[in-house]
Design a protein around this motif. Sequence first.
Motif, PDB file in Angstrom:
ATOM      1  N   ARG A 186      88.720 -23.672  49.045  1.00  0.00           N
ATOM      2  CA  ARG A 186      88.753 -22.212  49.050  1.00  0.00           C
ATOM      3  C   ARG A 186      88.711 -21.667  47.621  1.00  0.00           C
ATOM      4  N   LYS A 187      89.365 -22.355  46.698  1.00  0.00           N
ATOM      5  CA  LYS A 187      89.333 -21.931  45.302  1.00  0.00           C
ATOM      6  C   LYS A 187      87.923 -22.046  44.746  1.00  0.00           C
ATOM      7  N   ALA A 188      87.225 -23.153  45.074  1.00  0.00           N
ATOM      8  CA  ALA A 188      85.847 -23.322  44.609  1.00  0.00           C
ATOM      9  C   ALA A 188      84.943 -22.242  45.184  1.00  0.00           C
ATOM     10  N   LEU A 189      85.142 -21.900  46.458  1.00  0.00           N
ATOM     11  CA  LEU A 189      84.363 -20.834  47.085  1.00  0.00           C
ATOM     12  C   LEU A 189      84.645 -19.502  46.404  1.00  0.00           C
ATOM     13  N   HIS A 190      85.905 -19.253  46.115  1.00  0.00           N
ATOM     14  CA  HIS A 190      86.323 -18.036  45.423  1.00  0.00           C
ATOM     15  C   HIS A 190      85.625 -17.917  44.068  1.00  0.00           C
ATOM     16  N   GLU A 191      85.607 -19.021  43.313  1.00  0.00           N
ATOM     17  CA  GLU A 191      84.995 -19.006  41.982  1.00  0.00           C
ATOM     18  C   GLU A 191      83.482 -18.822  42.063  1.00  0.00           C
ATOM     19  N   LEU A 192      82.850 -19.458  43.047  1.00  0.00           N
ATOM     20  CA  LEU A 192      81.408 -19.319  43.191  1.00  0.00           C
ATOM     21  C   LEU A 192      81.025 -17.886  43.552  1.00  0.00           C
ATOM     22  N   LEU A 193      81.771 -17.261  44.455  1.00  0.00           N
ATOM     23  CA  LEU A 193      81.481 -15.872  44.795  1.00  0.00           C
ATOM     24  C   LEU A 193      81.656 -14.972  43.564  1.00  0.00           C
ATOM     25  N   GLY A 194      82.619 -15.307  42.712  1.00  0.00           N
ATOM     26  CA  GLY A 194      82.787 -14.554  41.478  1.00  0.00           C
ATOM     27  C   GLY A 194      81.559 -14.657  40.583  1.00  0.00           C
ATOM     28  N   GLN A 195      80.991 -15.857  40.486  1.00  0.00           N
ATOM     29  CA  GLN A 195      79.776 -16.035  39.696  1.00  0.00           C
ATOM     30  C   GLN A 195      78.619 -15.218  40.277  1.00  0.00           C
ATOM     31  N   ILE A 196      78.523 -15.211  41.595  1.00  0.00           N
ATOM     32  CA  ILE A 196      77.444 -14.468  42.250  1.00  0.00           C
ATOM     33  C   ILE A 196      77.584 -12.974  41.984  1.00  0.00           C
ATOM     34  N   ILE A 197      78.799 -12.469  42.083  1.00  0.00           N
ATOM     35  CA  ILE A 197      79.029 -11.044  41.834  1.00  0.00           C
ATOM     36  C   ILE A 197      78.660 -10.691  40.394  1.00  0.00           C
ATOM     37  N   ASP A 198      79.063 -11.537  39.449  1.00  0.00           N
ATOM     38  CA  ASP A 198      78.715 -11.286  38.041  1.00  0.00           C
ATOM     39  C   ASP A 198      77.207 -11.271  37.842  1.00  0.00           C
ATOM     40  N   GLN A 199      76.503 -12.184  38.508  1.00  0.00           N
ATOM     41  CA  GLN A 199      75.048 -12.251  38.376  1.00  0.00           C
ATOM     42  C   GLN A 199      74.383 -11.011  38.968  1.00  0.00           C
ATOM     43  N   ARG A 200      74.883 -10.563  40.110  1.00  0.00           N
ATOM     44  CA  ARG A 200      74.249  -9.426  40.766  1.00  0.00           C
ATOM     45  C   ARG A 200      74.497  -8.123  40.009  1.00  0.00           C
ATOM     46  N   ARG A 201      75.504  -8.095  39.167  1.00  0.00           N
ATOM     47  CA  ARG A 201      75.762  -6.898  38.373  1.00  0.00           C
ATOM     48  C   ARG A 201      74.537  -6.543  37.527  1.00  0.00           C
ATOM     49  N   ASP A 202      73.816  -7.566  37.081  1.00  0.00           N
ATOM     50  CA  ASP A 202      72.654  -7.357  36.223  1.00  0.00           C
ATOM     51  C   ASP A 202      71.328  -7.399  36.975  1.00  0.00           C
ATOM     52  N   THR A 203      71.379  -7.705  38.283  1.00  0.00           N
ATOM     53  CA  THR A 203      70.147  -7.792  39.073  1.00  0.00           C
ATOM     54  C   THR A 203      70.324  -7.038  40.391  1.00  0.00           C
ATOM     55  N   PRO A 204      70.389  -5.711  40.344  1.00  0.00           N
ATOM     56  CA  PRO A 204      70.642  -4.933  41.566  1.00  0.00           C
ATOM     57  C   PRO A 204      69.514  -5.085  42.575  1.00  0.00           C
ATOM     58  N   GLY A 205      69.858  -4.854  43.837  1.00  0.00           N
ATOM     59  CA  GLY A 205      68.870  -4.934  44.906  1.00  0.00           C
ATOM     60  C   GLY A 205      69.310  -4.074  46.081  1.00  0.00           C
ATOM     61  N   GLU A 206      68.698  -4.280  47.225  1.00  0.00           N
ATOM     62  CA  GLU A 206      69.059  -3.553  48.445  1.00  0.00           C
ATOM     63  C   GLU A 206      70.066  -4.388  49.219  1.00  0.00           C
ATOM     64  N   ASP A 207      71.307  -4.367  48.784  1.00  0.00           N
ATOM     65  CA  ASP A 207      72.316  -5.214  49.396  1.00  0.00           C
ATOM     66  C   ASP A 207      73.692  -4.632  49.149  1.00  0.00           C
ATOM     67  N   LEU A 208      74.699  -5.233  49.778  1.00  0.00           N
ATOM     68  CA  LEU A 208      76.042  -4.695  49.735  1.00  0.00           C
ATOM     69  C   LEU A 208      76.675  -4.809  48.353  1.00  0.00           C
ATOM     70  N   ILE A 209      76.444  -5.907  47.645  1.00  0.00           N
ATOM     71  CA  ILE A 209      77.024  -6.041  46.307  1.00  0.00           C
ATOM     72  C   ILE A 209      76.536  -4.908  45.406  1.00  0.00           C
ATOM     73  N   THR A 210      75.240  -4.614  45.459  1.00  0.00           N
ATOM     74  CA  THR A 210      74.694  -3.517  44.669  1.00  0.00           C
ATOM     75  C   THR A 210      75.306  -2.185  45.090  1.00  0.00           C
ATOM     76  N   ASP A 211      75.447  -1.979  46.401  1.00  0.00           N
ATOM     77  CA  ASP A 211      76.065  -0.745  46.885  1.00  0.00           C
ATOM     78  C   ASP A 211      77.471  -0.575  46.316  1.00  0.00           C
ATOM     79  N   LEU A 212      78.231  -1.660  46.295  1.00  0.00           N
ATOM     80  CA  LEU A 212      79.610  -1.576  45.825  1.00  0.00           C
ATOM     81  C   LEU A 212      79.680  -1.303  44.329  1.00  0.00           C
TER      82      LEU A 212
END
Length: 406
Positions: A186-212
């Motif tokens: 669960r910790k590894a999953l938590h850390e990976l999702l954190g990396q994904i969120i950081d990456q999407r901050r610079d690459t917006p798209g039509e998705d929920l992370i961008t909306d947030l």
Amino acid sequence: MTEESRFILDPATRDLHADNRRLREAGPLVPVTAEGVPAWAATRYATLLTVLTHPNLSREICHWAARHSSPPGTAIDRIVTDTSMLNAEGDEHRRLRTAVAGAFTPRRLEGLRPKIESLTGRLIDRLADLPPDQPVDLRKEFAYPLPREVISELIGIPAGHQDELHELSDAVAQVGGSLDDTPELRKALHELLGQIIDQRRDTPGEDLITDLFRLREQDGVRLSTDELFATIELLFIAGHVTTVNLITNAIGALLNEPGQLDLLRSGKCPFSAAVEETLRWDSPIAYFPMRYAVRDIEIDGVHLRAGEPILACFASAGRDPGHYGEAAHLFDLTSPPATHLSFGHGPHFCLGAPLARLEAEVALTALFGAFPEIAPAAPPEELCPLDTLLGNSTRTMPAVLGPRSR
């Protein structure tokens, strides 16, 4: 009350519904021990409805008197310490829920329908390439990849991270693989999702992370970094694991309950009825923690002291003969439930309910339309249940598909 007088809830029980029958017979609110935590279990439909909507019950952990003595690292611990909207109340809950509600509007979901149908079609093609006379695990090969891919699309998981993310979520969904669902995983999953969120901050798209990210800049719905992360983690895990169970359980019911599949194939009952009856009869969630008494209250003749926790028994409520009649234990598509509580009720009603219903209906329609001779490869009593208090399903759903329809 002594520990000897409590029901011990067994995560590895071989017969959840028999356990729940005994709980209902013991009373509307029953003292239980769940993963080492003493709690009350809301066992019957009417009682659970009261618990889900009672103004003096809260999901906020600050109201739990024994919170500091709860065993760490358990499934219950993961849920009750979640910092997303799951455990918020009042204005705070509305603020956090509003931030993600746009992802589940009818317009957004209808936009997803073609993608869901296309993905389902590809999964059916993959199944059709397998030997038609050999068992296939429909949980692993069909019920799981569909909601996993859909929620990945909705949230905005980059392609480069999907393989690793799917390996970790395989363990969470209990679909086999080389990893077990542990606190370390669960910790590894938590850390990976954190990396994904950081990456999407610079690459917006039509998705929920961008909306947030966009909503963070708007007054009134600001999300802190921790809140944004907790929301994404909640939606990714809750957004597909329970739907895996729903589709798996529906397949099992239709393969094993006599005459029910014929009602669908003849057109006498719609596939939506199969989804709703499965939600009632074999809820994807067994027990869900917790609600806490804010002050001393009485529910159905049971006195609760301030600070005591209550466990929601969704699978039990779905087979309550006091609400559904003496045939509540039967799977019957000719009388789908007018109501059920499998998505909750009130302010915490599951935000993703329309998406889960859509995915399940599309999946069942395609599967049973494609394989007219499909049959179970093992009796239900031989299938291993999920080893968790939260989820209600089986680890596998083996079936022999037979030839594809022409």
